[in-house]
Design an enzyme around this catalytic site. Structure first.
Site, PDB file in Angstrom:
ATOM      1  N   SER A  65       0.859  -1.192   0.000  1.00 50.45           N
ATOM      2  CA  SER A  65       0.000   0.000   0.000  1.00 50.45           C
ATOM      3  C   SER A  65       0.887   1.231   0.000  1.00 50.45           C
ATOM      4  O   SER A  65       1.744   1.376   0.884  1.00 50.45           O
ATOM      5  CB  SER A  65      -0.907   0.025   1.242  1.00 50.45           C
ATOM      6  OG  SER A  65      -1.614  -1.172   1.378  1.00 50.45           O
ATOM      7  N   TYR A  87       2.364   4.799   0.611  1.00 48.69           N
ATOM      8  CA  TYR A  87       2.258   5.717   1.744  1.00 48.69           C
ATOM      9  C   TYR A  87       1.629   7.035   1.303  1.00 48.69           C
ATOM     10  O   TYR A  87       1.848   7.502   0.178  1.00 48.69           O
ATOM     11  CB  TYR A  87       3.634   5.993   2.335  1.00 48.69           C
ATOM     12  CG  TYR A  87       4.003   5.086   3.502  1.00 48.69           C
ATOM     13  CD1 TYR A  87       4.113   5.581   4.789  1.00 48.69           C
ATOM     14  CD2 TYR A  87       4.236   3.734   3.298  1.00 48.69           C
ATOM     15  CE1 TYR A  87       4.452   4.768   5.856  1.00 48.69           C
ATOM     16  CE2 TYR A  87       4.571   2.903   4.357  1.00 48.69           C
ATOM     17  CZ  TYR A  87       4.679   3.431   5.629  1.00 48.69           C
ATOM     18  OH  TYR A  87       5.003   2.613   6.687  1.00 48.69           O
ATOM     19  N   LEU A  88       0.901   7.644   2.211  1.00 48.05           N
ATOM     20  CA  LEU A  88       0.425   9.008   2.012  1.00 48.05           C
ATOM     21  C   LEU A  88       1.550   9.976   2.342  1.00 48.05           C
ATOM     22  O   LEU A  88       2.552   9.586   2.962  1.00 48.05           O
ATOM     23  CB  LEU A  88      -0.781   9.269   2.921  1.00 48.05           C
ATOM     24  CG  LEU A  88      -2.049   8.496   2.579  1.00 48.05           C
ATOM     25  CD1 LEU A  88      -3.080   8.645   3.695  1.00 48.05           C
ATOM     26  CD2 LEU A  88      -2.631   8.944   1.257  1.00 48.05           C
ATOM     27  N   ASP A  91     -14.158  -3.664  11.464  1.00 47.70           N
ATOM     28  CA  ASP A  91     -13.080  -3.106  12.287  1.00 47.70           C
ATOM     29  C   ASP A  91     -12.789  -1.641  11.962  1.00 47.70           C
ATOM     30  O   ASP A  91     -11.634  -1.240  11.866  1.00 47.70           O
ATOM     31  CB  ASP A  91     -11.811  -3.953  12.083  1.00 47.70           C
ATOM     32  CG  ASP A  91     -10.730  -3.651  13.115  1.00 47.70           C
ATOM     33  OD1 ASP A  91     -11.076  -3.412  14.275  1.00 47.70           O
ATOM     34  OD2 ASP A  91      -9.545  -3.661  12.746  1.00 47.70           O
ATOM     35  N   GLU A  95      -9.886   8.838   9.375  1.00 45.04           N
ATOM     36  CA  GLU A  95      -8.925   9.933   9.260  1.00 45.04           C
ATOM     37  C   GLU A  95      -9.278  10.833   8.085  1.00 45.04           C
ATOM     38  O   GLU A  95      -9.888  10.384   7.105  1.00 45.04           O
ATOM     39  CB  GLU A  95      -7.500   9.393   9.079  1.00 45.04           C
ATOM     40  CG  GLU A  95      -6.962   8.682  10.298  1.00 45.04           C
ATOM     41  CD  GLU A  95      -5.470   8.391  10.198  1.00 45.04           C
ATOM     42  OE1 GLU A  95      -4.771   9.100   9.417  1.00 45.04           O
ATOM     43  OE2 GLU A  95      -4.998   7.465  10.888  1.00 45.04           O
TER      44      GLU A  95
END
Length: 527
Positions: free
Chosen positions: A323, A325-326, A392, A397
């Site tokens: 994935s 990263y931001l 979950d 955010e």
């Protein structure tokens, strides 16, 4: 004509065009051909105000004339609902400025090169052999373009070529560094492995750095595709699934939310690309060779401190999800907010929303849910989670720059796609309790319920492009269609009770395709 009237006229024309496409044209064609609703199989059908969709168990047959053959995914993305023009993006609508971002990463690359020089000198003095990798930093790299494309409305635009290139790069580029993620490092020294009671994979993940200085989070395979989560397992102790992360990205894109950072599957050599690439002694210390002569590693913190909870390669090849990263928090601050529909993380606890049928009435009076789009965005997320079976979602955010109406980030989806036979209706509580939904979301869901664009089919086609295909088993793909119908049934129930005007909220939507749509919109504005 005044700008506000032009926008209003354009929006109304798009809504009218969608209603025409979903209602009048299908009915006219059915009437001319002397048949009932399209794709009808034995069983009742419901009119939902903008078309027909089957009740649970219905749906188009494989030979439905609507199907038409060819690429369903291509047809879906060519549809007017997937060609919505966002407003012109000014500096305040973009997350980052190019000059600021490039200067920031130039400094990070220089710092990395200084660090590696010292590390190589120390390794040489200690007679330790290390693999040396050259770092190339180019302002035109895909991950940098992806970061620059993040805006107020989504993580990437529908036609952004940088995303496709980024997926390819994450799958192919050389890994030059491996380390623990920041949240794992934050736990160092506070975990107590003597009190471990559950074999969770919560913190078995790594941060990998690529040759172009891009970063991705690696979640390794913990179980086989056809393994189904036991009914006796609580959602908060379930294993994380790398294939769920991959599938979640494709589902988010198909729903046109574009709020999941790009994810790709990759087969990683954990000896050469992790053990030999890491400069962290703590990470090196958790590698071992199993009795079957496979290379394995495990997490020290927080829930999986023992070697029996390790993951192993075959003998050192291990598949996992990557994935992207931001942007770092110093560049693009984010805020983490507890979900109003957070679940109890104890064996017998229950939250207020689980026992109070009027819970949403209270939420609607509270900041920031009493105005703007925050509550509607949470409902979008609940639909996304319900389709995956992800229970979950305890926090969400968003980027602070975009304020209260910024989009919610849909990441950390590894606990989805666990039990294809179960539909956890409580995940849909925000929708069923609040009886609100964006019109754009509803129209796309209805589109995906039709045989011509069937959700399971477009997901299957989209996932076929990943290196770890098949990403999902057939039961999980078929469950998407069943759950989608349950979402539409929930909306229909709200509409019957409250009326469509009360339930469906018209959000921004202006189509750029096909060409005649813009022409018709212009004529409508002139009138």
């Amino acid at each position: 004509m005044r700008r506000d009237r032009l926008i209003l006229a354009t929006t109304l024309m798009v809504v009218f065009t969608a209603d025409l496409y979903f209602v009048l044209l299908p009915k006219l064609q059915d009437f001319r051909q002397g048949r009932g609703p399209r794709g009808a199989s034995p069983g009742p059908w419901l009119s939902n105000g903008t078309g027909y969709y089957p009740q649970e168990g219905g749906g188009g047959a494989e030979g439905d004339p609507e199907d038409g053959g060819g690429s369903k995914l291509g047809r879906l993305f060519a549809h007017p609902l997937y060609n919505i023009q966002s407003p012109t993006l000014g500096p305040e609508e973009r997350l980052l400025e190019a000059e600021q971002l490039i200067d920031y990463y130039k400094k990070k690359v220089s710092r990395w090169e200084r660090h590696m020089k010292l590390y190589n000198e120390a390794a040489a003095a200690s007679n330790i052999t290390v693999i040396k990798h050259e770092v190339t930093f180019d302002p035109e790299v895909s991950w940098l373009k992806y970061h620059l494309g993040i805006n107020r409305y989504s993580l990437y635009s529908r036609d952004d070529p940088a995303v496709g290139q980024l997926l390819h790069d994450m799958q192919a580029l050389t890994i030059i560094s491996a380390d623990y993620t920041q949240d794992e490092k934050a736990l160092k020294g506070v975990c107590d492995c003597e009190q471990v009671v559950k074999p969770s994979g919560h913190h078995l993940k790594l941060a990998l750095k690529m040759k172009d200085f891009g970063k991705a989070m690696f979640k390794p395979m913990r179980q086989q595709r056809d393994e189904v989560t036991s009914e006796d397992v609580f959602y908060f102790v379930d294993f994380q699934r790398h294939n769920a992360e991959i599938a979640a990205f494709h589902l988010d894109r198909i729903l046109d939310f574009r709020r999941v950072p790009p994810v790709v599957g990759r087969l990683v050599n954990i000896t050469k690309e992790v053990l030999y690439a890491t400069h962290n002694q703590d990470l090196r210390s958790v590698f071992f060779t199993s009795p079957a002569n496979n290379t394995c590693f495990f997490a020290k913190c927080l829930y999986a401190c023992k070697t029996e909870y390790a993951v192993c390669g075959q003998p050192d090849m291990l598949e996992g999800s990557l994935s992207t990263y931001l942007p770092g928090l110093s560049l693009a601050p984010r805020v983490s907010v507890p979900s109003p529909w957070i679940r109890s993380y104890t064996f017998n606890g229950r939250k207020d929303w689980e026992v109070n049928p009027f819970y949403c009435d209270t939420i609607k009076q509270m900041y920031p849910y009493n105005s703007g789009s925050r509550l509607l965005n949470i409902i979008d997320m609940s639909i996304f989670d319900f389709l995956m079976g992800n229970m979950d979602r305890h926090h969400y955010e968003l980027f602070t720059k975009f304020g209260d109406d910024g989009f919610l980030l849909h990441f950390d989806n590894a606990r989805g796609f666990g039990r294809p036979s179960e539909d956890v209706m409580s995940i849909l509580a925000p929708l069923s309790q609040c009886c609100m939904i964006k019109r754009s979301t509803l129209l796309r869901l209805r589109l995906l319920s039709r045989a011509r664009y069937r959700l399971s089919d477009v997901m299957r086609e989209s996932l076929a492009g990943d290196a770890l295909r098949p990403v999902l088993t057939e039961p999980h793909l078929l469950a998407l269609d069943r759950r989608l119908q349950r979402v539409l049934d929930a909306v229909d129930s709200c509409v019957r009770e409250l009326g469509e005007e009360q339930v469906v909220t018209t959000d921004f939507a202006r189509s750029t395709e096909p060409p005649w749509a813009a022409t018709e919109a212009g004529k409508g504005a002139e009138r």
